[in-house]
Design a protein around this motif. Structure first.
Motif, PDB file in Angstrom:
ATOM      1  N   SER A  32       6.731   9.965 -11.306  1.00 27.44           N
ATOM      2  CA  SER A  32       5.578  10.472 -12.039  1.00 27.44           C
ATOM      3  C   SER A  32       4.293  10.248 -11.243  1.00 27.44           C
ATOM      4  CB  SER A  32       5.492   9.776 -13.397  1.00 27.44           C
ATOM      5  OG  SER A  32       4.305  10.121 -14.068  1.00 27.44           O
ATOM      6  N   PHE A  33       4.154   9.038 -10.662  1.00 24.91           N
ATOM      7  CA  PHE A  33       2.967   8.748  -9.864  1.00 24.91           C
ATOM      8  C   PHE A  33       2.895   9.671  -8.647  1.00 24.91           C
ATOM      9  CE2 PHE A  33       0.833   6.702  -6.343  1.00 24.91           C
ATOM     10  CZ  PHE A  33      -0.414   6.455  -6.910  1.00 24.91           C
ATOM     11  N   GLU A  34       4.021   9.877  -7.981  1.00 24.21           N
ATOM     12  CA  GLU A  34       4.030  10.761  -6.810  1.00 24.21           C
ATOM     13  C   GLU A  34       3.606  12.175  -7.186  1.00 24.21           C
ATOM     14  OE1 GLU A  34       7.919  10.316  -5.125  1.00 24.21           O
ATOM     15  OE2 GLU A  34       7.450   8.337  -4.285  1.00 24.21           O
ATOM     16  N   THR A  35       4.038  12.652  -8.351  1.00 22.58           N
ATOM     17  CA  THR A  35       3.643  13.981  -8.818  1.00 22.58           C
ATOM     18  C   THR A  35       2.145  14.036  -9.087  1.00 22.58           C
ATOM     19  OG1 THR A  35       5.827  14.371  -9.784  1.00 22.58           O
ATOM     20  CG2 THR A  35       4.002  15.711 -10.633  1.00 22.58           C
ATOM     21  N   ARG A  40       0.837  -1.185   0.000  1.00 22.65           N
ATOM     22  CA  ARG A  40       0.000   0.000   0.000  1.00 22.65           C
ATOM     23  C   ARG A  40       0.875   1.239   0.000  1.00 22.65           C
ATOM     24  NH1 ARG A  40      -5.086  -1.242   0.614  1.00 22.65           N
ATOM     25  NH2 ARG A  40      -5.801   0.667   1.551  1.00 22.65           N
ATOM     26  N   ALA A  41       0.344   2.315  -0.532  1.00 21.30           N
ATOM     27  CA  ALA A  41       1.018   3.605  -0.523  1.00 21.30           C
ATOM     28  C   ALA A  41       0.292   4.491   0.475  1.00 21.30           C
ATOM     29  CB  ALA A  41       0.991   4.231  -1.908  1.00 21.30           C
ATOM     30  N   ASN A  42       1.040   5.260   1.210  1.00 18.75           N
ATOM     31  CA  ASN A  42       0.469   6.155   2.195  1.00 18.75           C
ATOM     32  C   ASN A  42       0.596   7.586   1.708  1.00 18.75           C
ATOM     33  OD1 ASN A  42       0.061   4.057   4.190  1.00 18.75           O
ATOM     34  ND2 ASN A  42       2.290   4.032   4.305  1.00 18.75           N
ATOM     35  N   ALA A  43      -0.453   8.363   1.878  1.00 21.00           N
ATOM     36  CA  ALA A  43      -0.419   9.760   1.475  1.00 21.00           C
ATOM     37  C   ALA A  43      -0.920  10.624   2.617  1.00 21.00           C
ATOM     38  CB  ALA A  43      -1.275   9.982   0.239  1.00 21.00           C
ATOM     39  N   LYS A  44      -0.299  11.780   2.781  1.00 20.72           N
ATOM     40  CA  LYS A  44      -0.687  12.710   3.836  1.00 20.72           C
ATOM     41  C   LYS A  44      -0.610  14.115   3.268  1.00 20.72           C
ATOM     42  CE  LYS A  44       0.575  14.231   8.449  1.00 20.72           C
ATOM     43  NZ  LYS A  44       1.430  13.984   9.615  1.00 20.72           N
ATOM     44  N   SER A  71       8.482  -1.285 -23.076  1.00 16.37           N
ATOM     45  CA  SER A  71       9.621  -0.560 -22.496  1.00 16.37           C
ATOM     46  C   SER A  71       9.232   0.684 -21.703  1.00 16.37           C
ATOM     47  CB  SER A  71      10.642  -0.188 -23.574  1.00 16.37           C
ATOM     48  OG  SER A  71      11.127  -1.348 -24.206  1.00 16.37           O
ATOM     49  N   VAL A  72       7.980   0.805 -21.310  1.00 17.61           N
ATOM     50  CA  VAL A  72       7.523   1.890 -20.447  1.00 17.61           C
ATOM     51  C   VAL A  72       6.971   1.264 -19.176  1.00 17.61           C
ATOM     52  CG1 VAL A  72       5.899   3.821 -20.195  1.00 17.61           C
ATOM     53  CG2 VAL A  72       6.989   3.384 -22.410  1.00 17.61           C
ATOM     54  N   PHE A  73       7.375   1.814 -18.019  1.00 12.12           N
ATOM     55  CA  PHE A  73       6.882   1.333 -16.730  1.00 12.12           C
ATOM     56  C   PHE A  73       5.714   2.210 -16.283  1.00 12.12           C
ATOM     57  CE2 PHE A  73      11.170  -0.246 -16.892  1.00 12.12           C
ATOM     58  CZ  PHE A  73      11.055  -1.515 -16.351  1.00 12.12           C
ATOM     59  N   TYR A  74       4.729   1.563 -15.657  1.00 15.80           N
ATOM     60  CA  TYR A  74       3.539   2.254 -15.170  1.00 15.80           C
ATOM     61  C   TYR A  74       3.338   1.945 -13.691  1.00 15.80           C
ATOM     62  CZ  TYR A  74       2.421   2.795 -20.090  1.00 15.80           C
ATOM     63  OH  TYR A  74       2.472   3.105 -21.418  1.00 15.80           O
ATOM     64  N   VAL A  75       2.885   2.931 -12.938  1.00 13.96           N
ATOM     65  CA  VAL A  75       2.448   2.766 -11.556  1.00 13.96           C
ATOM     66  C   VAL A  75       1.007   3.243 -11.516  1.00 13.96           C
ATOM     67  CG1 VAL A  75       2.733   3.534  -9.169  1.00 13.96           C
ATOM     68  CG2 VAL A  75       4.753   3.089 -10.574  1.00 13.96           C
ATOM     69  N   TYR A  76       0.116   2.396 -10.991  1.00  8.11           N
ATOM     70  CA  TYR A  76      -1.317   2.690 -11.017  1.00  8.11           C
ATOM     71  C   TYR A  76      -1.945   2.439  -9.659  1.00  8.11           C
ATOM     72  CZ  TYR A  76      -6.258   2.175 -12.301  1.00  8.11           C
ATOM     73  OH  TYR A  76      -7.615   2.295 -12.371  1.00  8.11           O
ATOM     74  N   SER A  83       7.113  -2.213  -4.379  1.00  7.93           N
ATOM     75  CA  SER A  83       7.829  -2.687  -3.196  1.00  7.93           C
ATOM     76  C   SER A  83       8.198  -1.594  -2.212  1.00  7.93           C
ATOM     77  CB  SER A  83       9.114  -3.407  -3.626  1.00  7.93           C
ATOM     78  OG  SER A  83       9.946  -2.511  -4.304  1.00  7.93           O
ATOM     79  N   SER A  84       7.865  -0.334  -2.501  1.00  5.18           N
ATOM     80  CA  SER A  84       8.171   0.726  -1.550  1.00  5.18           C
ATOM     81  C   SER A  84       6.978   1.645  -1.391  1.00  5.18           C
ATOM     82  CB  SER A  84       9.400   1.522  -1.995  1.00  5.18           C
ATOM     83  OG  SER A  84       9.174   2.076  -3.255  1.00  5.18           O
ATOM     84  N   ASN A  85       6.899   2.328  -0.252  1.00  2.00           N
ATOM     85  CA  ASN A  85       5.768   3.198   0.043  1.00  2.00           C
ATOM     86  C   ASN A  85       5.921   4.546  -0.628  1.00  2.00           C
ATOM     87  OD1 ASN A  85       4.348   1.451   1.705  1.00  2.00           O
ATOM     88  ND2 ASN A  85       5.452   2.087   3.517  1.00  2.00           N
ATOM     89  N   VAL A  86       4.791   5.137  -0.937  1.00  2.00           N
ATOM     90  CA  VAL A  86       4.752   6.545  -1.358  1.00  2.00           C
ATOM     91  C   VAL A  86       4.466   7.348  -0.097  1.00  2.00           C
ATOM     92  CG1 VAL A  86       3.450   8.256  -2.646  1.00  2.00           C
ATOM     93  CG2 VAL A  86       3.889   6.023  -3.653  1.00  2.00           C
ATOM     94  N   ASN A  87       5.349   8.282   0.224  1.00  2.00           N
ATOM     95  CA  ASN A  87       5.117   9.156   1.361  1.00  2.00           C
ATOM     96  C   ASN A  87       4.917  10.559   0.825  1.00  2.00           C
ATOM     97  OD1 ASN A  87       5.459   7.270   3.526  1.00  2.00           O
ATOM     98  ND2 ASN A  87       7.599   7.215   2.931  1.00  2.00           N
ATOM     99  N   LEU A  88       3.748  11.099   1.023  1.00  2.00           N
ATOM    100  CA  LEU A  88       3.410  12.416   0.508  1.00  2.00           C
ATOM    101  C   LEU A  88       3.178  13.330   1.694  1.00  2.00           C
ATOM    102  CD1 LEU A  88       2.619  14.235  -1.853  1.00  2.00           C
ATOM    103  CD2 LEU A  88       0.302  13.373  -1.617  1.00  2.00           C
ATOM    104  N   GLN A  89       4.031  14.319   1.853  1.00  2.00           N
ATOM    105  CA  GLN A  89       3.859  15.302   2.907  1.00  2.00           C
ATOM    106  C   GLN A  89       3.963  16.681   2.287  1.00  2.00           C
ATOM    107  OE1 GLN A  89       6.582  14.566   6.096  1.00  2.00           O
ATOM    108  NE2 GLN A  89       5.480  12.750   6.751  1.00  2.00           N
ATOM    109  N   LEU A  90       2.901  17.428   2.390  1.00  2.00           N
ATOM    110  CA  LEU A  90       2.840  18.769   1.838  1.00  2.00           C
ATOM    111  C   LEU A  90       2.553  19.744   2.958  1.00  2.00           C
ATOM    112  CD1 LEU A  90       0.449  17.885  -1.089  1.00  2.00           C
ATOM    113  CD2 LEU A  90       2.925  17.894  -1.150  1.00  2.00           C
ATOM    114  N   ALA A  91       3.168  20.891   2.927  1.00  2.00           N
ATOM    115  CA  ALA A  91       2.898  21.876   3.985  1.00  2.00           C
ATOM    116  C   ALA A  91       2.668  23.248   3.403  1.00  2.00           C
ATOM    117  CB  ALA A  91       4.045  21.928   4.977  1.00  2.00           C
TER     118      ALA A  91
END
Length: 126
Positions: free
Chosen positions: A54-57, A5-9, A30-35, A118-126
């Motif tokens: 790209s997914f994090e953006t 799972r990806a976590n977003a804050k 030859s293109v990778f996708y994260v969905y 295999s790794s988490n998305v950590n989104l922290q915006l202030a």
């Protein structure tokens, strides 16, 4: 398929939005996708790292835009999330609901060799 799972804050100083979503990775021509089927958001790149960035953006922009427009809870509800606006809590749809309700994800799940990231998305915006 490994569960991940990806976590977003998101916090604007007054309000904080936090949630966790499943994300999937695959390669096609030859293109990778994260969905994320729970948010119906996709990132892509020539490497796994570029796809992840790209997914994090895309995720960051989705959260910023919907929060600033005060539509984040409505958008999440439209995507099948359980929303408690008073407590500002959200729960993503479960895997089976995503498969039955999201035709795009169902097609990907049946036709692609999806791998949970295999790794988490950590989104922290202030």
């Amino acid at each position: 398929m490994d569960k991940k799972r990806a976590n977003a804050k998101y916090s604007d100083g007054n309000q904080t939005v936090e949630f966790s979503v499943s994300i999937f990775l695959w390669e096609e021509e030859s293109v990778f996708y994260v969905y994320s089927p729970a948010l119906d958001l996709t990132g892509y790149g020539l490497t796994k790292e570029e796809a992840r960035e790209s997914f994090e953006t895309v995720l960051e922009e989705f959260v910023k835009y919907t929060h600033n427009k005060k539509t984040i809870f409505k958008e999440l509800e439209n995507l099948g999330w359980a929303v408690n606006k008073r407590r500002k809590r959200v729960v993503s749809p479960d895997f089976e609901d995503l498969l039955s309700e999201n035709e795009h994800f169902r097609h990907l799940y049946k036709s692609k060799d999806l791998v949970r990231d295999s790794s988490n998305v950590n989104l922290q915006l202030a």
